[in-house]
Design an enzyme around this catalytic site. Structure first.
Site, PDB file in Angstrom:
ATOM      1  CG  ASN A 181     -15.358 -26.288   6.633  1.00  0.00           C
ATOM      2  OD1 ASN A 181     -14.725 -27.259   6.883  1.00  0.00           O
ATOM      3  ND2 ASN A 181     -15.314 -25.806   5.263  1.00  0.00           N
TER       4      ASN A 181
ATOM      5  CB  ALA B 243     -13.454 -15.204   5.824  1.00  0.00           C
TER       6      ALA B 243
ATOM      7  CE  LYS C 178     -17.708 -21.391   8.237  1.00  0.00           C
ATOM      8  NZ  LYS C 178     -16.715 -21.089   7.147  1.00  0.00           N
TER       9      LYS C 178
ATOM     10  CB  SER D 211     -23.162 -26.541  -0.028  1.00  0.00           C
ATOM     11  OG  SER D 211     -22.187 -25.636   0.264  1.00  0.00           O
TER      12      SER D 211
ATOM     13  N   GLY E 283     -14.397 -15.281  -5.685  1.00  0.00           N
ATOM     14  CA  GLY E 283     -14.590 -16.381  -4.503  1.00  0.00           C
ATOM     15  C   GLY E 283     -14.952 -17.685  -4.837  1.00  0.00           C
TER      16      GLY E 283
ATOM     17  NE  ARG F 151     -15.999  -1.814  10.648  1.00  0.00           N
ATOM     18  CZ  ARG F 151     -17.270  -2.159  10.348  1.00  0.00           C
ATOM     19  NH1 ARG F 151     -17.967  -1.453   9.451  1.00  0.00           N
ATOM     20  NH2 ARG F 151     -17.662  -3.418  10.734  1.00  0.00           N
ATOM     21  CB  THR F 152     -12.185  -3.068  14.361  1.00  0.00           C
ATOM     22  OG1 THR F 152     -13.377  -2.721  14.231  1.00  0.00           O
ATOM     23  CG2 THR F 152     -11.938  -2.678  15.959  1.00  0.00           C
TER      24      THR F 152
ATOM     25  CE  LYS G 201     -13.102  -8.162  14.814  1.00  0.00           C
ATOM     26  NZ  LYS G 201     -14.564  -7.892  14.375  1.00  0.00           N
TER      27      LYS G 201
END
Ligand code: ATR
Length: 281
Positions: A86, A130, A65, A16, A241, A151-152, A155
């Site tokens: 942010n 994200a 954040k 940044s 990204g 993975r979990t 969530k």
């Protein structure tokens, strides 16, 4: 002259400062942007410091954040929806919190994939901050279906419950994602897997993907992750990204200074900083 910055931990590798200081020079502004290393224990003092030192604007990154929110006088709709900030604007003695992560992603998608309106069914890998920013924004502004694989899996499911206020959404396992991948127009990696090439395991396997699926990675270091390379071999359109990083920064710049800076030149500069020949356009 005005002072801007970003606070986070770790922060030393942040791009940044290069991005914003390049814009300041380009537009002949004598402002300066600095990376502030702030630990979790330092958030209180740092937020007081913005006012005490008359800092004009601050970006906020991992892990602060959410924890900055109690110190703000006001947060906008986007930040309220995401429950995270942010970008802070310091104006007339007050601190305003905004969030440009999701809208930055959307802007980068529009730039890199002009046919973006066809992206009705989206799969997001991961269920952290994200994923939340990208998923809720896409569901609110663009797509009919935004599913999450994690993975979990619990969530992923709870993020899907929140997303259903805007559209269709469910949480699935990584295995299900791999077998269902052909049903999606776009698949976005929102996990850190692939970052710095340390973890070569892919977020999900891409064997079942068809070439008309757009494959996106929010990881930008390296510019072309192993996952994107696999997708390219499968004939998919790929987007890295870096554009998201730049567009969230450009929107923050606009919030502070009132106009949108140009992004193409800064993108080339950051690509060369990241030391890779990959250009995704
Ligand atoms: P952020 O807020 O930046 O999105 P995060 O909250 O740490 O970061 O979320 C990272 C996401 O990547 C999570 O969904 C995490 O999966 P879990 O919810 O199961 O923890 C996922 N993730 C991180 N490292 C991973 C790994 N090595 N393998 C699989 N998933 C991973």
């Amino acid at each position: 002259m005005k002072i801007f910055g970003v606070m986070g931990d770790p922060i030393s590798h942040s791009l940044s400062p290069i991005m914003h200081n390049t814009w300041f020079r380009k537009y002949e502004m004598d402002h300066h942007y600095h990376a502030f290393q702030v630990s979790t224990n330092g958030v209180h003092d740092a937020m007081k410091g913005i006012k005490a030192l008359s800092i004009s604007g601050m970006n906020v990154t991992i892990p602060h954040k959410v924890s900055v929110i109690p110190y703000l006088d006001h947060i906008d709709d986007e930040a309220a929806m995401l429950g995270a900030v942010n970008t802070i604007i310091h104006r007339d003695g007050k601190l305003y919190g905004e969030n440009t992560d999701g809208l930055g992603f959307l802007a980068s998608l529009k730039t890199k994939y002009p046919n973006y309106e066809r992206l009705r069914r989206v799969l997001i890998i991961g269920a952290g901050g994200a994923s939340r920013a990208v998923g809720l924004t896409l569901s609110k502004h663009l797509s009919d279906v935004v599913d999450y694989a994690n993975r979990t899996v619990e969530k992923a499911q709870s993020l899907a419950v929140e997303t259903r206020q805007y559209g269709n959404s469910k949480g699935i396992s990584i295995l299900e994602a791999e077998t269902q991948i052909h049903n999606y127009d776009m698949v976005i990696n929102c996990t850190p897997m692939g970052m710095d090439s340390v973890n070569e395991r892919l977020p999900i396997q891409l064997d079942g993907v068809t070439p008309d699926t757009v494959i996106v990675d929010i990881v930008y270091r390296p510019l072309k992750t192993s996952w994107l390379q696999h997708a390219e071999h499968q004939g998919c359109t790929i987007i890295g990204g870096l554009p998201m990083l730049i567009h969230q920064g450009a929107l923050a710049f606009q919030d502070w200074l009132g106009f949108m800076p140009e992004v193409a030149r800064v993108e080339r500069l950051l690509q060369s900083q990241l030391g890779d020949s990959y250009v995704d356009e």
